[in-house]
Design a protein around this motif. Structure first.
Motif, PDB file in Angstrom:
ATOM      1  N   ASP A  57      49.651  38.973  42.853  1.00 11.26           N
ATOM      2  CA  ASP A  57      48.471  38.179  43.203  1.00 11.26           C
ATOM      3  C   ASP A  57      47.837  37.582  41.944  1.00 11.26           C
ATOM      4  OD1 ASP A  57      48.828  38.760  45.844  1.00 11.26           O
ATOM      5  OD2 ASP A  57      47.242  40.310  45.933  1.00 11.26           O
ATOM      6  N   GLY A  58      47.748  38.387  40.910  1.00 11.20           N
ATOM      7  CA  GLY A  58      47.182  37.905  39.647  1.00 11.20           C
ATOM      8  C   GLY A  58      48.006  36.771  39.060  1.00 11.20           C
ATOM      9  N   LEU A  59      49.334  36.913  39.116  1.00  6.76           N
ATOM     10  CA  LEU A  59      50.196  35.839  38.597  1.00  6.76           C
ATOM     11  C   LEU A  59      50.035  34.567  39.420  1.00  6.76           C
ATOM     12  CD1 LEU A  59      53.452  37.822  37.727  1.00  6.76           C
ATOM     13  CD2 LEU A  59      51.830  36.786  36.135  1.00  6.76           C
ATOM     14  N   ARG A  60      49.949  34.717  40.756  1.00  9.18           N
ATOM     15  CA  ARG A  60      49.752  33.529  41.592  1.00  9.18           C
ATOM     16  C   ARG A  60      48.417  32.854  41.269  1.00  9.18           C
ATOM     17  NH1 ARG A  60      52.433  36.388  45.845  1.00  9.18           N
ATOM     18  NH2 ARG A  60      50.474  37.392  46.382  1.00  9.18           N
ATOM     19  N   GLU A  61      47.370  33.666  41.134  1.00  9.12           N
ATOM     20  CA  GLU A  61      46.058  33.104  40.788  1.00  9.12           C
ATOM     21  C   GLU A  61      46.110  32.421  39.437  1.00  9.12           C
ATOM     22  OE1 GLU A  61      42.505  35.462  41.130  1.00  9.12           O
ATOM     23  OE2 GLU A  61      43.313  36.486  42.897  1.00  9.12           O
ATOM     24  N   ARG A  62      46.797  33.064  38.479  1.00  8.63           N
ATOM     25  CA  ARG A  62      46.901  32.467  37.153  1.00  8.63           C
ATOM     26  C   ARG A  62      47.622  31.128  37.217  1.00  8.63           C
ATOM     27  NH1 ARG A  62      50.949  34.636  32.869  1.00  8.63           N
ATOM     28  NH2 ARG A  62      52.035  32.802  33.521  1.00  8.63           N
ATOM     29  N   GLU A  63      48.724  31.099  37.972  1.00 11.31           N
ATOM     30  CA  GLU A  63      49.471  29.847  38.108  1.00 11.31           C
ATOM     31  C   GLU A  63      48.620  28.781  38.782  1.00 11.31           C
ATOM     32  OE1 GLU A  63      52.373  29.107  36.753  1.00 11.31           O
ATOM     33  OE2 GLU A  63      52.383  31.127  35.890  1.00 11.31           O
ATOM     34  N   ALA A  64      47.860  29.176  39.813  1.00 10.79           N
ATOM     35  CA  ALA A  64      46.991  28.217  40.496  1.00 10.79           C
ATOM     36  C   ALA A  64      45.908  27.706  39.542  1.00 10.79           C
ATOM     37  CB  ALA A  64      46.354  28.855  41.728  1.00 10.79           C
ATOM     38  N   LEU A  65      45.298  28.642  38.764  1.00  8.20           N
ATOM     39  CA  LEU A  65      44.284  28.227  37.792  1.00  8.20           C
ATOM     40  C   LEU A  65      44.874  27.324  36.718  1.00  8.20           C
ATOM     41  CD1 LEU A  65      42.209  31.491  37.311  1.00  8.20           C
ATOM     42  CD2 LEU A  65      41.459  29.356  38.364  1.00  8.20           C
ATOM     43  N   LEU A  66      46.082  27.676  36.261  1.00  7.10           N
ATOM     44  CA  LEU A  66      46.731  26.820  35.253  1.00  7.10           C
ATOM     45  C   LEU A  66      47.028  25.440  35.810  1.00  7.10           C
ATOM     46  CD1 LEU A  66      49.203  29.282  33.468  1.00  7.10           C
ATOM     47  CD2 LEU A  66      47.140  28.255  32.533  1.00  7.10           C
ATOM     48  N   ALA A  67      47.500  25.392  37.060  1.00  4.47           N
ATOM     49  CA  ALA A  67      47.804  24.096  37.673  1.00  4.47           C
ATOM     50  C   ALA A  67      46.518  23.293  37.845  1.00  4.47           C
ATOM     51  CB  ALA A  67      48.500  24.299  39.019  1.00  4.47           C
ATOM     52  N   ASP A  68      45.446  23.956  38.327  1.00  2.31           N
ATOM     53  CA  ASP A  68      44.160  23.257  38.478  1.00  2.31           C
ATOM     54  C   ASP A  68      43.648  22.789  37.119  1.00  2.31           C
ATOM     55  OD1 ASP A  68      44.259  23.718  41.171  1.00  2.31           O
ATOM     56  OD2 ASP A  68      42.792  25.380  41.158  1.00  2.31           O
TER      57      ASP A  68
END
Length: 153
Positions: A98-109
């Motif tokens: 979940d943390g990696l997905r959130e990180r990827e989403a934050l990085l993409a945003d």
């Protein structure tokens, strides 16, 4: 009359024989009672030993049962501990994902925001660069230089 080398006196010998007979009869009568008491004492002692052995065997059986219960409880505790460890590891792995997905989403945003800011800044610079260039050229030359029209790609 002489009775051999000891020369025993017959009266003394007769009294001794009567006393021996009295003591013998008395002991003969008392001996069965002594034997009964000794037999009863032996029975009690052996009975106590048998009871003690039975109690010892029972205690040993109960100890073995308690040890078996303890072993089972230890196995159950080990199973529960192992299950908790596995569940904890699964929760940690899920939280990590979940943390990696959130990180990827934050990085993409963040990357999209940076791209939008960069495009906005670039568009703003395209509008102001001809003016700034004309003003800088005017300062260097000392004459007024007209600004060129902005180019749109």
């Amino acid at each position: 009359m002489k009775f051999g080398p000891l020369n025993a006196n017959i009266e003394v010998l007769a009294v001794a024989l009567i006393l021996f007979a009295v003591v013998f009869l008395w002991l003969k009568r008392l001996l069965p009672r002594i034997n009964e008491v000794l037999a009863e004492r032996t029975d009690r002692t052996e009975g106590a030993l048998e009871r003690a052995e039975a109690i010892r065997a029972e205690a040993s059986a109960e100890h073995a049962g308690a040890q078996a219960l303890l072993a089972e409880a230890r196995r159950d505790a080990a199973r529960v501990t192992q299950a908790a460890r596995e569940e904890g590891a699964a929760l940690i792995a899920a939280a990590r994902e979940d943390g990696l997905r959130e990180r990827e989403a934050l990085l993409a945003d963040g990357q999209a925001l940076i791209e939008a800011e960069r495009a906005s800044a670039e568009a703003e610079l395209r509008l102001t660069v001809p003016e700034l260039a004309a003003e800088l050229a005017s300062r260097i030359i000392g004459e007024r230089v007209p600004a060129a029209a902005p180019t749109h790609p």
